[in-house]
Enzyme design. Structure first.
Site, PDB file in Angstrom:
ATOM      1  N   GLU A 148       0.855  -1.189   0.000  1.00  0.00           N
ATOM      2  CA  GLU A 148       0.000   0.000   0.000  1.00  0.00           C
ATOM      3  C   GLU A 148       0.890   1.237   0.000  1.00  0.00           C
ATOM      4  O   GLU A 148       2.081   1.139   0.318  1.00  0.00           O
ATOM      5  CB  GLU A 148      -0.899  -0.004   1.246  1.00  0.00           C
ATOM      6  CG  GLU A 148      -1.851  -1.179   1.251  1.00  0.00           C
ATOM      7  CD  GLU A 148      -2.808  -1.176   2.444  1.00  0.00           C
ATOM      8  OE1 GLU A 148      -2.806  -0.203   3.231  1.00  0.00           O
ATOM      9  OE2 GLU A 148      -3.559  -2.160   2.560  1.00  0.00           O
ATOM     10  N   GLN A 158      17.354  -4.999   1.381  1.00  0.00           N
ATOM     11  CA  GLN A 158      17.551  -4.700   2.810  1.00  0.00           C
ATOM     12  C   GLN A 158      16.625  -5.612   3.627  1.00  0.00           C
ATOM     13  O   GLN A 158      17.040  -6.166   4.656  1.00  0.00           O
ATOM     14  CB  GLN A 158      17.243  -3.219   3.092  1.00  0.00           C
ATOM     15  CG  GLN A 158      18.320  -2.250   2.604  1.00  0.00           C
ATOM     16  CD  GLN A 158      18.423  -2.128   1.077  1.00  0.00           C
ATOM     17  OE1 GLN A 158      17.442  -2.331   0.345  1.00  0.00           O
ATOM     18  NE2 GLN A 158      19.603  -1.798   0.594  1.00  0.00           N
ATOM     19  N   ARG A 206      10.391 -15.780  -3.715  1.00  0.00           N
ATOM     20  CA  ARG A 206      11.651 -15.044  -3.903  1.00  0.00           C
ATOM     21  C   ARG A 206      12.637 -15.860  -4.732  1.00  0.00           C
ATOM     22  O   ARG A 206      13.515 -15.310  -5.393  1.00  0.00           O
ATOM     23  CB  ARG A 206      12.238 -14.656  -2.544  1.00  0.00           C
ATOM     24  CG  ARG A 206      11.474 -13.482  -1.951  1.00  0.00           C
ATOM     25  CD  ARG A 206      11.805 -13.168  -0.524  1.00  0.00           C
ATOM     26  NE  ARG A 206      10.980 -12.056  -0.062  1.00  0.00           N
ATOM     27  CZ  ARG A 206      10.611 -11.861   1.184  1.00  0.00           C
ATOM     28  NH1 ARG A 206      11.004 -12.698   2.130  1.00  0.00           N
ATOM     29  NH2 ARG A 206       9.869 -10.825   1.515  1.00  0.00           N
ATOM     30  N   ASP A 255       8.370 -16.316   1.044  1.00  0.00           N
ATOM     31  CA  ASP A 255       9.496 -17.228   1.303  1.00  0.00           C
ATOM     32  C   ASP A 255       9.728 -18.138   0.097  1.00  0.00           C
ATOM     33  O   ASP A 255      10.854 -18.489  -0.227  1.00  0.00           O
ATOM     34  CB  ASP A 255       9.192 -18.121   2.524  1.00  0.00           C
ATOM     35  CG  ASP A 255       9.600 -17.459   3.836  1.00  0.00           C
ATOM     36  OD1 ASP A 255      10.312 -16.438   3.804  1.00  0.00           O
ATOM     37  OD2 ASP A 255       9.197 -17.975   4.900  1.00  0.00           O
ATOM     38  N   ALA A 268       2.637   1.257   3.212  1.00  0.00           N
ATOM     39  CA  ALA A 268       3.097  -0.027   3.755  1.00  0.00           C
ATOM     40  C   ALA A 268       3.765  -0.843   2.653  1.00  0.00           C
ATOM     41  O   ALA A 268       3.101  -1.519   1.869  1.00  0.00           O
ATOM     42  CB  ALA A 268       1.924  -0.803   4.357  1.00  0.00           C
ATOM     43  N   GLY A 269       5.094  -0.724   2.578  1.00  0.00           N
ATOM     44  CA  GLY A 269       5.873  -1.489   1.598  1.00  0.00           C
ATOM     45  C   GLY A 269       6.672  -2.538   2.347  1.00  0.00           C
ATOM     46  O   GLY A 269       6.211  -3.662   2.569  1.00  0.00           O
ATOM     47  N   SER A 270       7.853  -2.128   2.812  1.00  0.00           N
ATOM     48  CA  SER A 270       8.685  -3.040   3.610  1.00  0.00           C
ATOM     49  C   SER A 270       7.970  -3.428   4.902  1.00  0.00           C
ATOM     50  O   SER A 270       8.038  -4.570   5.354  1.00  0.00           O
ATOM     51  CB  SER A 270      10.022  -2.374   3.957  1.00  0.00           C
ATOM     52  OG  SER A 270      10.784  -2.213   2.788  1.00  0.00           O
ATOM     53  N   GLU A 289       9.304  -7.847  -4.144  1.00  0.00           N
ATOM     54  CA  GLU A 289       9.238  -9.065  -3.307  1.00  0.00           C
ATOM     55  C   GLU A 289      10.129  -8.918  -2.069  1.00  0.00           C
ATOM     56  O   GLU A 289      10.750  -9.887  -1.610  1.00  0.00           O
ATOM     57  CB  GLU A 289       9.557 -10.325  -4.114  1.00  0.00           C
ATOM     58  CG  GLU A 289       8.521 -10.525  -5.203  1.00  0.00           C
ATOM     59  CD  GLU A 289       8.148 -11.953  -5.482  1.00  0.00           C
ATOM     60  OE1 GLU A 289       8.413 -12.837  -4.652  1.00  0.00           O
ATOM     61  OE2 GLU A 289       7.561 -12.181  -6.548  1.00  0.00           O
ATOM     62  N   GLY A 290      10.183  -7.709  -1.562  1.00  0.00           N
ATOM     63  CA  GLY A 290      11.033  -7.396  -0.411  1.00  0.00           C
ATOM     64  C   GLY A 290      12.340  -6.819  -0.918  1.00  0.00           C
ATOM     65  O   GLY A 290      13.047  -7.473  -1.694  1.00  0.00           O
TER      66      GLY A 290
END
Ligand code: COS
Length: 381
Positions: free
Chosen positions: A128, A368, A244, A241, A131-133, A364-365
């Site tokens: 959003e 970092q 990735r 999980d 709200a990313g990481s 996908e994250g």
């Protein structure tokens, strides 16, 4: 290309060969044109689906090929060499399907698998604007009322959004319970109140479309809840999980393509009376690029074999994703440097690899966040 291929079964070698042929004869020829357009070539996507490429790792019981993670990673690398955006489109539909396969009812699994297997697209809607990481702080809300959930909120940077037939939407069913207040929902494209917002005009992976998904009083029946109420965050983490690994596989494709272009160019470009491949300065760059390709590929194969043996190792997949995406970026930068003026020209492919590579360090994250995940595993009791 890789002596690692010697360890692949005949079946996997066949899949790799077919995927390479499709990528080279069907995908690469249209990649440049669609990169300029900035949209997904849906006809080619459907063609890829007909040949089974969108469902290699979907269980046979759900209509997929059931060939597993290693087969899917081999395909992702081959497609990634030709066009990472197209490879991303395929894997993003799978990213939306995985939480359904993990937590859905038989009906939900069948509904979603049928779409992906038959060439429909799908979207995973977690991120959003605020709200990313920090995915736990999403604000999209789902309120239960008279046997339905009413969803309100806005999702952004959603891959495939304009073309998707279903969306897996993460929303808060309890605003006071932190990550334990998040639930997941299966939302069809034609639900009233669901609309597609701003199309992102991206730097790279332009054969993959990205847009906002707006949810305004979207009513879904109770049976559209995926898994249990309050378990959505857990489900999102479990999904990432696994997925990735596909980012790592596509990144390996970019890294390899950058090396292939560099070798071809270095062998033919003559300066000071000899091909630049004779210069140690160039040879060292090529060698470092090869080290990165082989290492990234080893990680991908290892992680995929773990998945196929029944273990999704979140730490190893995060390592593979972070390493391979950084390998792709560095190799693309080096390819541009080796091809120099031609590398910087939009007429040639190297600059596109550089633009495409960057996102793999972000989505996908971010890398970092991958390090947060890796450190979390290291420091767990
Ligand atoms: N698998 C299953 N459950 C997991 C998990 C995993 N990999 N990681 C965390 N959880 C669970 C925790 O066990 C905890 O559960 P309980 O409430 O039952 O104790 C819960 O989730 C919250 O965990 P945690 O406190 O670690 O969450 P944080 O809010 O600190 O966030 C990170 C953890 C940063 C890892 C997470 O927010 C994240 O992955 N962010 C990146 C999101 C992302 O990749 N976005 C891209 C979207 S798709 S393009």
């Amino acid at each position: 290309i890789s002596n690692m291929s010697q360890l692949l079964s005949e079946e996997l070698l066949d899949i790799q060969k077919m995927a390479r042929e499709f990528a080279e004869t069907k995908l690469r020829p249209i990649s440049k044109e669609w990169d300029l357009i900035g949209d997904t070539p849906l006809d080619l996507y459907r063609k890829a689906a007909e040949l089974g490429y969108t469902s290699l790792d979907i269980p046979e019981s759900m209509g997929g090929a059931g060939l597993g993670a290693l087969a899917s990673s081999l395909m992702s690398e081959e497609f990634g060499k030709a066009d990472a955006g197209f490879a991303t489109t395929i894997q993003s539909s799978n990213l939306a399907l995985i939480p359904v396969l993990l937590a859905g009812t038989q009906e939900q699994k069948k509904f979603a698998s049928d779409i992906v297997v038959s060439g429909g697209l799908a979207s995973f809607c977690l991120t959003e604007p605020n709200a990313g990481s920090d995915a736990g702080s999403i604000r999209t809300k789902a309120v239960k009322q008279n046997g339905e959930y009413i969803i309100n909120g806005r999702k952004c940077f959603i891959t495939n959004a304009p073309h998707s037939q279903f969306y897996v939407v993460f929303a808060k069913t309890d605003m006071d319970a932190g990550t334990r207040g998040i639930s997941a929902f299966l939302v069809e494209r034609d639900r009233s109140g669901l609309s597609i917002g701003k199309h992102e005009d991206k730097m790279g992976i332009r054969l993959s479309t990205t847009a906002d998904v707006l949810l305004e009083n979207v009513h879904v029946p109770e049976d559209h809840l995926l898994g249990k109420e309050g378990r959505g965050f857990h489900l999102a983490m479990q999904t990432l999980d696994r997925t990735r690994l596909e980012c790592a596989a596509i990144s390996t494709g970019i890294a390899q393509r950058a090396l292939d272009l560099s070798i071809d160019y270095a062998k033919t470009r003559v300066t000071f009376g000899k091909p630049i491949a004779k210069l140690q300065a160039i040879q060292f760059m090529l060698a470092d690029m090869e080290i990165r390709c082989q290492t990234a590929r080893s990680l991908v194969y290892e992680c995929a074999r773990l998945v196929d043996s029944g273990t999704v190792n979140g730490k190893m997949n995060a390592i593979a994703k972070a390493y391979a995406s950084e390998a792709a970026m560095q190799n693309a930068l080096d390819a541009v440097q080796i091809l120099s003026g031609y590398g910087y020209s939009r007429e040639y492919e190297a600059e596109k690899l550089m633009r495409d590579a960057k996102i793999f360090m972000i989505f996908e994250g971010t890398n970092q966040i991958q390090r947060v995940v890796i450190a979390g595993h290291l420091l767990k009791d």
